[in-house]
Design a protein around this motif. Sequence first.
Motif, PDB file in Angstrom:
ATOM      1  N   HIS A  14      54.282  35.165  -3.316  1.00  0.00           N
ATOM      2  CA  HIS A  14      54.637  34.449  -2.084  1.00  0.00           C
ATOM      3  C   HIS A  14      56.063  34.808  -1.677  1.00  0.00           C
ATOM      4  O   HIS A  14      56.336  35.098  -0.503  1.00  0.00           O
ATOM      5  CB  HIS A  14      54.485  32.943  -2.303  1.00  0.00           C
ATOM      6  CG  HIS A  14      54.664  32.128  -1.066  1.00  0.00           C
ATOM      7  ND1 HIS A  14      55.903  31.805  -0.559  1.00  0.00           N
ATOM      8  CD2 HIS A  14      53.743  31.561  -0.229  1.00  0.00           C
ATOM      9  CE1 HIS A  14      55.747  31.073   0.534  1.00  0.00           C
ATOM     10  NE2 HIS A  14      54.443  30.914   0.752  1.00  0.00           N
ATOM     11  N   ARG A  15      56.956  34.801  -2.643  1.00  0.00           N
ATOM     12  CA  ARG A  15      58.357  35.157  -2.371  1.00  0.00           C
ATOM     13  C   ARG A  15      58.445  36.589  -1.846  1.00  0.00           C
ATOM     14  O   ARG A  15      59.145  36.865  -0.874  1.00  0.00           O
ATOM     15  CB  ARG A  15      59.193  34.990  -3.643  1.00  0.00           C
ATOM     16  CG  ARG A  15      60.700  35.133  -3.410  1.00  0.00           C
ATOM     17  CD  ARG A  15      61.490  35.049  -4.715  1.00  0.00           C
ATOM     18  NE  ARG A  15      61.347  36.245  -5.524  1.00  0.00           N
ATOM     19  CZ  ARG A  15      61.885  37.444  -5.250  1.00  0.00           C
ATOM     20  NH1 ARG A  15      62.603  37.605  -4.146  1.00  0.00           N
ATOM     21  NH2 ARG A  15      61.711  38.470  -6.046  1.00  0.00           N
ATOM     22  N   GLN A  16      57.720  37.497  -2.489  1.00  0.00           N
ATOM     23  CA  GLN A  16      57.738  38.901  -2.080  1.00  0.00           C
ATOM     24  C   GLN A  16      57.142  39.072  -0.675  1.00  0.00           C
ATOM     25  O   GLN A  16      57.654  39.856   0.127  1.00  0.00           O
ATOM     26  CB  GLN A  16      56.970  39.765  -3.087  1.00  0.00           C
ATOM     27  CG  GLN A  16      57.637  39.877  -4.438  1.00  0.00           C
ATOM     28  CD  GLN A  16      58.905  40.711  -4.401  1.00  0.00           C
ATOM     29  OE1 GLN A  16      59.156  41.476  -3.475  1.00  0.00           O
ATOM     30  NE2 GLN A  16      59.732  40.543  -5.430  1.00  0.00           N
ATOM     31  N   TRP A  17      56.057  38.359  -0.381  1.00  0.00           N
ATOM     32  CA  TRP A  17      55.438  38.435   0.947  1.00  0.00           C
ATOM     33  C   TRP A  17      56.472  38.048   2.001  1.00  0.00           C
ATOM     34  O   TRP A  17      56.614  38.719   3.021  1.00  0.00           O
ATOM     35  CB  TRP A  17      54.235  37.490   1.006  1.00  0.00           C
ATOM     36  CG  TRP A  17      52.928  38.151   1.281  1.00  0.00           C
ATOM     37  CD1 TRP A  17      52.187  38.045   2.428  1.00  0.00           C
ATOM     38  CD2 TRP A  17      52.178  38.998   0.411  1.00  0.00           C
ATOM     39  NE1 TRP A  17      51.026  38.779   2.323  1.00  0.00           N
ATOM     40  CE2 TRP A  17      51.000  39.373   1.080  1.00  0.00           C
ATOM     41  CE3 TRP A  17      52.388  39.482  -0.873  1.00  0.00           C
ATOM     42  CZ2 TRP A  17      50.033  40.198   0.528  1.00  0.00           C
ATOM     43  CZ3 TRP A  17      51.431  40.301  -1.436  1.00  0.00           C
ATOM     44  CH2 TRP A  17      50.275  40.652  -0.743  1.00  0.00           C
ATOM     45  N   THR A  18      57.181  36.957   1.721  1.00  0.00           N
ATOM     46  CA  THR A  18      58.187  36.474   2.658  1.00  0.00           C
ATOM     47  C   THR A  18      59.322  37.488   2.793  1.00  0.00           C
ATOM     48  O   THR A  18      59.746  37.808   3.908  1.00  0.00           O
ATOM     49  CB  THR A  18      58.718  35.101   2.196  1.00  0.00           C
ATOM     50  OG1 THR A  18      57.604  34.199   2.112  1.00  0.00           O
ATOM     51  CG2 THR A  18      59.750  34.544   3.153  1.00  0.00           C
ATOM     52  N   ALA A  26      52.225  34.207   4.180  1.00  0.00           N
ATOM     53  CA  ALA A  26      52.458  34.059   2.741  1.00  0.00           C
ATOM     54  C   ALA A  26      51.707  32.863   2.160  1.00  0.00           C
ATOM     55  O   ALA A  26      51.154  32.958   1.055  1.00  0.00           O
ATOM     56  CB  ALA A  26      53.953  33.961   2.449  1.00  0.00           C
ATOM     57  N   ASP A  27      51.662  31.745   2.877  1.00  0.00           N
ATOM     58  CA  ASP A  27      50.928  30.578   2.375  1.00  0.00           C
ATOM     59  C   ASP A  27      49.438  30.886   2.268  1.00  0.00           C
ATOM     60  O   ASP A  27      48.780  30.495   1.299  1.00  0.00           O
ATOM     61  CB  ASP A  27      51.136  29.361   3.278  1.00  0.00           C
ATOM     62  CG  ASP A  27      52.508  28.728   3.124  1.00  0.00           C
ATOM     63  OD1 ASP A  27      53.264  29.117   2.208  1.00  0.00           O
ATOM     64  OD2 ASP A  27      52.827  27.833   3.939  1.00  0.00           O
ATOM     65  N   ALA A  30      48.860  33.068  -0.749  1.00  0.00           N
ATOM     66  CA  ALA A  30      48.987  32.280  -1.972  1.00  0.00           C
ATOM     67  C   ALA A  30      47.783  31.347  -2.159  1.00  0.00           C
ATOM     68  O   ALA A  30      47.306  31.155  -3.283  1.00  0.00           O
ATOM     69  CB  ALA A  30      50.289  31.481  -1.948  1.00  0.00           C
ATOM     70  N   ALA A  31      47.268  30.792  -1.068  1.00  0.00           N
ATOM     71  CA  ALA A  31      46.092  29.913  -1.164  1.00  0.00           C
ATOM     72  C   ALA A  31      44.878  30.703  -1.646  1.00  0.00           C
ATOM     73  O   ALA A  31      44.172  30.265  -2.561  1.00  0.00           O
ATOM     74  CB  ALA A  31      45.803  29.262   0.188  1.00  0.00           C
ATOM     75  N   VAL A  32      44.627  31.865  -1.041  1.00  0.00           N
ATOM     76  CA  VAL A  32      43.490  32.683  -1.444  1.00  0.00           C
ATOM     77  C   VAL A  32      43.627  33.120  -2.898  1.00  0.00           C
ATOM     78  O   VAL A  32      42.689  33.006  -3.696  1.00  0.00           O
ATOM     79  CB  VAL A  32      43.335  33.914  -0.512  1.00  0.00           C
ATOM     80  CG1 VAL A  32      42.354  34.922  -1.079  1.00  0.00           C
ATOM     81  CG2 VAL A  32      42.914  33.465   0.883  1.00  0.00           C
TER      82      VAL A  32
END
Length: 173
Positions: A14-18, A26-27, A30-32
């Motif tokens: 999530h941090r990397q996506w952001t 990103a959320d 992370a949910a998937v």
Amino acid sequence: MPEPLPLDPIAEAHRQWTAHGWGEVADGMAAVTSLMRAQQIVLARVEEVLRPFQLTFARYELLMLLSFSRAGALPMAKASARLQVHPTSVTNAVDRLESAGLVRRAPHPSDRRATLIELTGDGRELAMEATGKLNAEVFGNVGLPGDHLGPLLQILAGMRRDAGDFEDGAGRW
């Protein structure tokens, strides 16, 4: 069970996506990813319980579906639809269960094109025994506090309904 990781890899992703400019999704990522990892964890627990019975979860589901039917039998196509799997998957499960003496194929009494899957006495007995173990070791403690289960079921039912799993109003959550 493996040693816990020193950090949450999904939170790190999530941090990397952001950081890479994909923060708006990103959320969702992370949910998937969390759902898929949770499924792996739960499936591993279920399969550990079912292994001594020489059952996979797919075969167990078929046995239980048959045990819940009034006659202990269903047409192959209806079993496929109710389990929401491809007919080939049901055929494979029936092949395995039939070779173990847990189900048998029978001609449909009114539709010559259809084949019934019938639960045998041994199949019913094994399904009930496996259910007792699953109830005690998995379903009775899924890894979440009991007060979290209702909201989780509502969220997942909404997701499944919106994906076309069932008609609006058909669920009880």
